[in-house]
Design an enzyme around this catalytic site. Sequence first.
Site, short mmCIF file in Angstrom:
data_model
loop_
_atom_site.label_atom_id
_atom_site.label_comp_id
_atom_site.label_asym_id
_atom_site.label_seq_id
_atom_site.Cartn_x
_atom_site.Cartn_y
_atom_site.Cartn_z
N ASN A 9 0.87 -1.18 0.00
CA ASN A 9 0.00 0.00 0.00
C ASN A 9 0.90 1.23 0.00
OD1 ASN A 9 -1.79 2.05 0.46
ND2 ASN A 9 -2.43 1.37 2.50
N LYS A 11 0.08 4.22 -0.26
CA LYS A 11 -0.60 5.39 0.33
C LYS A 11 -0.41 6.61 -0.58
CE LYS A 11 -0.17 3.23 4.82
NZ LYS A 11 -0.06 3.35 6.26
N HIS A 94 -9.55 1.23 5.06
CA HIS A 94 -8.26 1.45 5.73
C HIS A 94 -8.46 2.42 6.92
CE1 HIS A 94 -4.12 2.57 6.52
NE2 HIS A 94 -3.78 1.48 5.86
N GLU A 96 -6.81 4.82 7.91
CA GLU A 96 -6.61 6.24 7.57
C GLU A 96 -7.84 6.83 6.92
OE1 GLU A 96 -2.96 5.50 5.49
OE2 GLU A 96 -2.02 5.00 7.40
N GLU A 164 -5.05 -4.63 10.75
CA GLU A 164 -4.04 -3.59 10.92
C GLU A 164 -4.33 -2.81 12.20
OE1 GLU A 164 -2.18 -2.60 6.82
OE2 GLU A 164 -3.78 -1.20 7.22
N GLY A 170 2.77 2.55 10.83
CA GLY A 170 3.70 3.66 10.66
C GLY A 170 4.44 4.05 11.93
N SER A 210 3.76 -1.75 10.31
CA SER A 210 5.22 -1.75 10.51
C SER A 210 5.89 -3.06 10.10
CB SER A 210 5.57 -1.38 11.96
OG SER A 210 5.13 -0.07 12.25
P1 13P Z 1 3.18 0.67 7.60
O1 13P Z 1 3.70 -0.63 7.03
O2 13P Z 1 3.88 1.87 7.04
O3 13P Z 1 3.14 0.62 9.10
O4 13P Z 1 1.66 0.80 7.09
C1 13P Z 1 0.79 -0.26 7.26
C2 13P Z 1 -0.45 0.02 6.51
O5 13P Z 1 -1.24 0.86 6.90
C3 13P Z 1 -0.67 -0.72 5.25
O6 13P Z 1 -1.95 -0.51 4.77
#
Ligand code: 13P
Length: 254
Positions: A9, A11, A94, A96, A164, A170, A210
């Site tokens: 992803n 993002k 997601h 976010e 997640e 992150g 992560s």
């Molecule tokens: P990270 O791997 O940067 O922690 O992000 C995970 C994520 O949200 C994947 O959709």
Amino acid sequence: MRKPLIAGNWKMNTKLEEAKSLVRAMVTELDNIAGVEKVLCPPFISLAAVKELIKGTSVELGAQNMYFEDKGAYTGETSPLMLIELCDYVILGHSERRQYFFEKDEVINKKVKKAFESGLKPILCVGESPEENESGKTEQIITGQVTADLTGISPTSQLVIAYEPIWAIGTGEAATGKQANATISLIRSILANLWNKETAEVVRILYGGSVTSSNIAEFIVEADIDGALVGGASLKANEFVSIVSQTANLKSTR
Ligand code: 13P
């Protein structure tokens, strides 16, 4: 046997040329790794270019979101009819999107339904916040999200779920393999109750938060974890290739 799946992803990262360079830097190596599904989820604006670069390879494409209508006056939104020309997968729900764009389970449920109707495979994300985790509410939150997001949807092996935990996204503080496996087996039992045991056994459930080349093995060796949804580490070609190749070595269905 469930085929492992590793999805990147990206993002809101990579301008068009950066996206193309990133794909060029890893497509051949990814293509050569058998026994694992490999899915790249770049920003919408780069989907068509990435599609060209992965043509003829075993690498697949996913979008990061979509709207639940086919077309019309929905300024700024992207339709499943547009995505199906390019993508196999679509990430939905997601954290976010839930957090910054106020997406509720009701809307996510409409999107999941629409994705299936349109022939797209949803990667449905669920996860609890740090506060919910600390107050012992993980099971309640995950059960609520999975149940609400899948309301009215018939059992299908085409669903992918990504667990997640928000506290791990992150932050560099991944869950442990054991923690992730415990929640992922909970998700499998929720699916068995909601749908049936046979379908729950074939749906792939990924861990995200992560994940790097240094910790992927810890997740992949767990029985219920079928792969990973990778954020930051998917923006580095060598990291992503290493994550996929370790997965193939530890869990390939070859
Ligand atoms: P990270 O791997 O940067 O922690 O992000 C995970 C994520 O949200 C994947 O959709």
